[in-house]
Scaffold this motif. Structure first.
Motif, short mmCIF file in Angstrom:
data_model
loop_
_atom_site.label_atom_id
_atom_site.label_comp_id
_atom_site.label_asym_id
_atom_site.label_seq_id
_atom_site.Cartn_x
_atom_site.Cartn_y
_atom_site.Cartn_z
N LEU A 80 -1.77 4.49 -18.99
CA LEU A 80 -0.55 3.75 -19.30
C LEU A 80 0.36 3.68 -18.07
O LEU A 80 0.36 4.57 -17.23
CB LEU A 80 0.18 4.42 -20.45
CG LEU A 80 -0.49 4.35 -21.83
CD1 LEU A 80 0.21 5.28 -22.81
CD2 LEU A 80 -0.49 2.92 -22.36
N THR A 81 1.14 2.63 -18.01
CA THR A 81 2.09 2.48 -16.90
C THR A 81 3.08 3.63 -16.86
O THR A 81 3.45 4.11 -15.78
CB THR A 81 2.83 1.14 -17.03
OG1 THR A 81 1.88 0.07 -17.09
CG2 THR A 81 3.76 0.91 -15.85
N ALA A 82 3.53 4.07 -18.03
CA ALA A 82 4.50 5.17 -18.08
C ALA A 82 3.94 6.46 -17.51
O ALA A 82 4.69 7.32 -17.04
CB ALA A 82 4.95 5.40 -19.52
N ALA A 83 2.60 6.62 -17.54
CA ALA A 83 1.97 7.82 -17.00
C ALA A 83 1.54 7.65 -15.56
O ALA A 83 0.94 8.57 -14.98
CB ALA A 83 0.74 8.18 -17.85
N SER A 84 1.85 6.51 -14.95
CA SER A 84 1.38 6.21 -13.59
C SER A 84 2.42 6.47 -12.52
O SER A 84 2.09 6.58 -11.34
CB SER A 84 0.95 4.74 -13.51
OG SER A 84 -0.04 4.45 -14.47
N VAL A 85 3.70 6.56 -12.90
CA VAL A 85 4.77 6.67 -11.93
C VAL A 85 4.80 8.06 -11.31
O VAL A 85 4.38 9.04 -11.93
CB VAL A 85 6.12 6.33 -12.60
CG1 VAL A 85 6.53 7.43 -13.57
CG2 VAL A 85 7.21 6.06 -11.57
N GLU A 126 0.82 -1.21 0.00
CA GLU A 126 0.00 0.00 0.00
C GLU A 126 0.85 1.26 0.00
O GLU A 126 0.48 2.27 -0.61
CB GLU A 126 -0.94 -0.03 1.21
CG GLU A 126 -1.91 -1.19 1.19
CD GLU A 126 -2.83 -1.20 2.38
OE1 GLU A 126 -2.75 -0.24 3.18
OE2 GLU A 126 -3.64 -2.14 2.51
N PHE A 127 1.99 1.22 0.68
CA PHE A 127 2.85 2.40 0.70
C PHE A 127 3.42 2.71 -0.67
O PHE A 127 3.67 3.88 -1.01
CB PHE A 127 3.98 2.20 1.71
CG PHE A 127 3.55 2.32 3.14
CD1 PHE A 127 3.24 3.56 3.69
CD2 PHE A 127 3.43 1.22 3.95
CE1 PHE A 127 2.83 3.69 5.00
CE2 PHE A 127 3.02 1.32 5.26
CZ PHE A 127 2.72 2.56 5.79
N GLN A 128 3.63 1.69 -1.48
CA GLN A 128 4.20 1.92 -2.81
C GLN A 128 3.28 2.72 -3.71
O GLN A 128 3.74 3.44 -4.59
CB GLN A 128 4.54 0.58 -3.47
CG GLN A 128 5.73 -0.12 -2.84
CD GLN A 128 6.16 -1.31 -3.65
OE1 GLN A 128 6.87 -1.19 -4.65
NE2 GLN A 128 5.74 -2.48 -3.24
N PHE A 129 1.96 2.58 -3.50
CA PHE A 129 1.03 3.35 -4.32
C PHE A 129 1.28 4.85 -4.18
O PHE A 129 1.22 5.60 -5.15
CB PHE A 129 -0.42 3.03 -3.93
CG PHE A 129 -0.86 1.65 -4.32
CD1 PHE A 129 -0.59 1.14 -5.58
CD2 PHE A 129 -1.53 0.84 -3.43
CE1 PHE A 129 -0.98 -0.13 -5.94
CE2 PHE A 129 -1.94 -0.43 -3.78
CZ PHE A 129 -1.66 -0.92 -5.03
N GLY A 130 1.53 5.29 -2.96
CA GLY A 130 1.77 6.71 -2.74
C GLY A 130 3.19 7.14 -3.02
O GLY A 130 3.44 8.28 -3.41
N MET A 131 4.15 6.22 -2.81
CA MET A 131 5.56 6.59 -2.96
C MET A 131 6.00 6.59 -4.43
O MET A 131 6.57 7.58 -4.92
CB MET A 131 6.42 5.61 -2.16
CG MET A 131 6.23 5.71 -0.65
SD MET A 131 6.96 4.31 0.23
CE MET A 131 8.66 4.38 -0.35
N ASN A 132 5.76 5.50 -5.12
CA ASN A 132 6.26 5.35 -6.49
C ASN A 132 5.20 5.54 -7.57
O ASN A 132 5.54 5.74 -8.73
CB ASN A 132 6.89 3.97 -6.68
CG ASN A 132 8.15 3.79 -5.88
OD1 ASN A 132 8.75 4.77 -5.42
ND2 ASN A 132 8.57 2.55 -5.68
N TRP A 133 3.92 5.47 -7.19
CA TRP A 133 2.86 5.47 -8.20
C TRP A 133 1.78 6.48 -7.85
O TRP A 133 0.59 6.19 -7.85
CB TRP A 133 2.26 4.06 -8.32
CG TRP A 133 3.28 3.02 -8.65
CD1 TRP A 133 3.90 2.18 -7.80
CD2 TRP A 133 3.81 2.75 -9.95
NE1 TRP A 133 4.78 1.38 -8.48
CE2 TRP A 133 4.75 1.71 -9.80
CE3 TRP A 133 3.59 3.28 -11.23
CZ2 TRP A 133 5.48 1.21 -10.88
CZ3 TRP A 133 4.30 2.77 -12.29
CH2 TRP A 133 5.23 1.75 -12.13
#
Length: 507
Positions: free
Chosen positions: A430-435, A73-80
């Protein structure tokens, strides 16, 4: 390489690692609950011993799954962060239900089960493990419903560049979720069945070794007493032989695991067929990539391996029509460019193609082993002789086959998630637009290295704990203990039982 690449690697590594524990927790929890139910209904002590033994293994795995799941869950806010902004209004609902309803149900009753052995009535205590099991399956449902929305978004509208949920029921009853949930849950039971078979196989082999040593010791004692083997043969005396698998505590869980794995394998195949038909309609690129099909083809063949094909089978499996047209990756690429603009909309084709085959081969191998085991350990109808002994070679095969269902399930997850690329939300984002735009390559590299090292240490700790408890085995049987009555004459479930059979704390 940029921050996007490392962010994808980090999410993939942490998710695959977390996914190692989830299926075993789901399947093993139900197995433990079944063993405790058998003890509650029959009062037989060996069911209690098995419940506590496999319960320890279940709790070790559950704890590790909780620890590794928090990171997700933390990765959603940190990297994405861009992804979180777009899907937050939709994703938040099923994830909130998972945390506030399913996980709290699971964790609360797990605690009651652990510490309630000598405090709760037997019936109430049994209900706690079943409540925890229901919670773990509900948790899986809500998470898979959120994941299914990424593959087939429904019940939403895009407002100001963000997805806004318009129908929660549509999200929770997404056709992709209704096919994906039984497929994943059934596969989890195959994983748990393979784990139990490996544990039982290990202990059966150890019993065989002890049996051979006892036989050798008995013969040595006879020789020293002047009664050699030739005298036994002349007098017709039977050689020393242990009681065998008919009285082994491990035959019961092995048979139960064989049945569970075989039934779950059939459910995996049936739900997988449903998923394939949905891929044809909702994610044709993933279907084409899994089969290595490049051009639109009427009567498309099913590819076993490159160069070996079954004519018309892919079209039939996807549509029930052997002459139907299945779209190919190259033709789909051209259509997607016309619709979404210039980009490469094809996933990693070799990874998808071979992940699909690894999933099928390893999964079928695990299920086939269980079917074979059911035949080898079948009962003797109207025969007073002891049950058939489990062949040593089969017990050894169960131990060696331990990783097969887990590898198959991970391969299926790779097929499912990498096959969706380059989208995080199919057709929308797109994944590229999600980071996250503010995350640097160095920051992601450091966190990736830290998580990899930390998870490696956790994996070692998990392995050591599991091996230690597996080798220790269940508690020894209490000698000459009468079985308590199922329905005490007074006091119901609160009536005291024999102190020597009363379970203590799990730890």
């Amino acid at each position: 390489m940029d921050a996007l690449d490392l962010a994808r690697w980090q999410f993939g590594v942490t998710t695959v690692y977390h996914f190692l524990f989830v299926p075993l927790t789901i399947g093993l929890g139900v197995f433990v609950a079944g063993l405790q139910t058998a003890w509650y209904r029959t009062g037989k002590e060996h069911y209690l011993r098995l419940t506590k033994f496999f319960g320890k293994l279940f709790l070790i795995n559950f704890a590790m799954g909780v620890v590794t799941g928090i990171v997700q869950e933390f990765q959603f806010g940190m990297n994405w962060s861009e992804y979180s902004i777009f899907v937050g209004d939709v994703f938040g609902a099923p994830l909130a239900l998972e945390a506030l309803l399913a996980f709290f149900l699971e964790s609360t009753f797990i605690g009651l089960w652990i510490f309630g052995w000598d405090r709760l009535p037997r019936g109430v205590h049994l209900a706690t493990i079943w409540a925890a099991v229901i919670g773990s399956n509900l948790s899986a449902y809500f998470i898979l419903a959120a994941n299914a929305w990424m593959k087939h978004p429904v019940g939403y509208e895009v407002v100001d560049g963000r997805a806004r949920m318009t129908d929660l029921w549509a999200v929770l009853t997404n056709s992709t979720a209704l096919a994906q949930v039984p497929h994943v849950i059934a596969a989890a039971f195959v994983v748990a069945g393979g784990f139990v078979l490996a544990v039982c196989g290990h202990h059966l082999l150890r019993e065989r070794r002890e049996e051979r040593h006892a036989t050798a010791g008995a013969r040595t004692a006879q020789d020293r007493a002047g009664r050699g083997r030739w005298r036994d043969r002349r007098s017709g005396a039977a050689p020393h032989r242990a009681s065998g698998d008919g009285t082994s505590i491990w035959r019961t869980p092995m048979r139960a695991a064989l049945v569970m794995t075989a039934i779950a394998g059939a459910l995996v195949a049936g739900s997988g067929d449903m998923s394939a038909k949905l891929l044809y309609e909702q994610q044709p690129m993933k279907l084409a990539a899994a089969e290595g099909l490049r051009q639109d083809t009427a009567g498309a063949p099913f590819s076993i391996v490159p160069g070996v094909e079954v004519p018309l089978l892919l079209s039939f499996l996807a549509t029930n029509d052997p002459n139907a047209v299945v779209q190919g990756t190259d033709d789909l690429q051209a259509r997607f460019e016309e619709r979404f603009g210039p980009a490469d909309y094809r996933p990693d084709l070799p990874t998808i193609f071979w992940s699909f085959r690894v999933m099928i081969v390893f999964g079928l191998s695990a299920v086939g082993l269980s079917v074979l085991g059911l035949w080898l350990t079948r009962g003797r109808r109207r025969d007073p002789r002891p049950p058939r002994r489990v062949p040593a070679w089969f017990a050894r095969a169960c131990v060696l086959a331990l990783p097969l269902p887990t590898i198959a399930m991970i391969a299926g997850w790779l097929l499912s998630e990498i096959g969706r690329q380059p989208w995080t939300v199919q057709g929308e984002l797109l994944t590229a637009a999600s980071v996250s735009p503010g995350v640097s390559l160095t920051e992601v590299a450091i966190s990736l290295a830290v998580f990899t090292a930390l998870y490696g240490a956790l994996a070692l700790a998990e392995a050591v704990l599991l091996v230690r408890h597996v080798k220790a085995g269940p508690e020894p049987a209490a000698p000459d203990v009468p079985v308590p009555a199922l329905d005490p004459p007074s006091g119901g479930d609160d009536a005291p039982v024999d102190a020597r059979l009363q379970p203590t704390l799990m730890y």
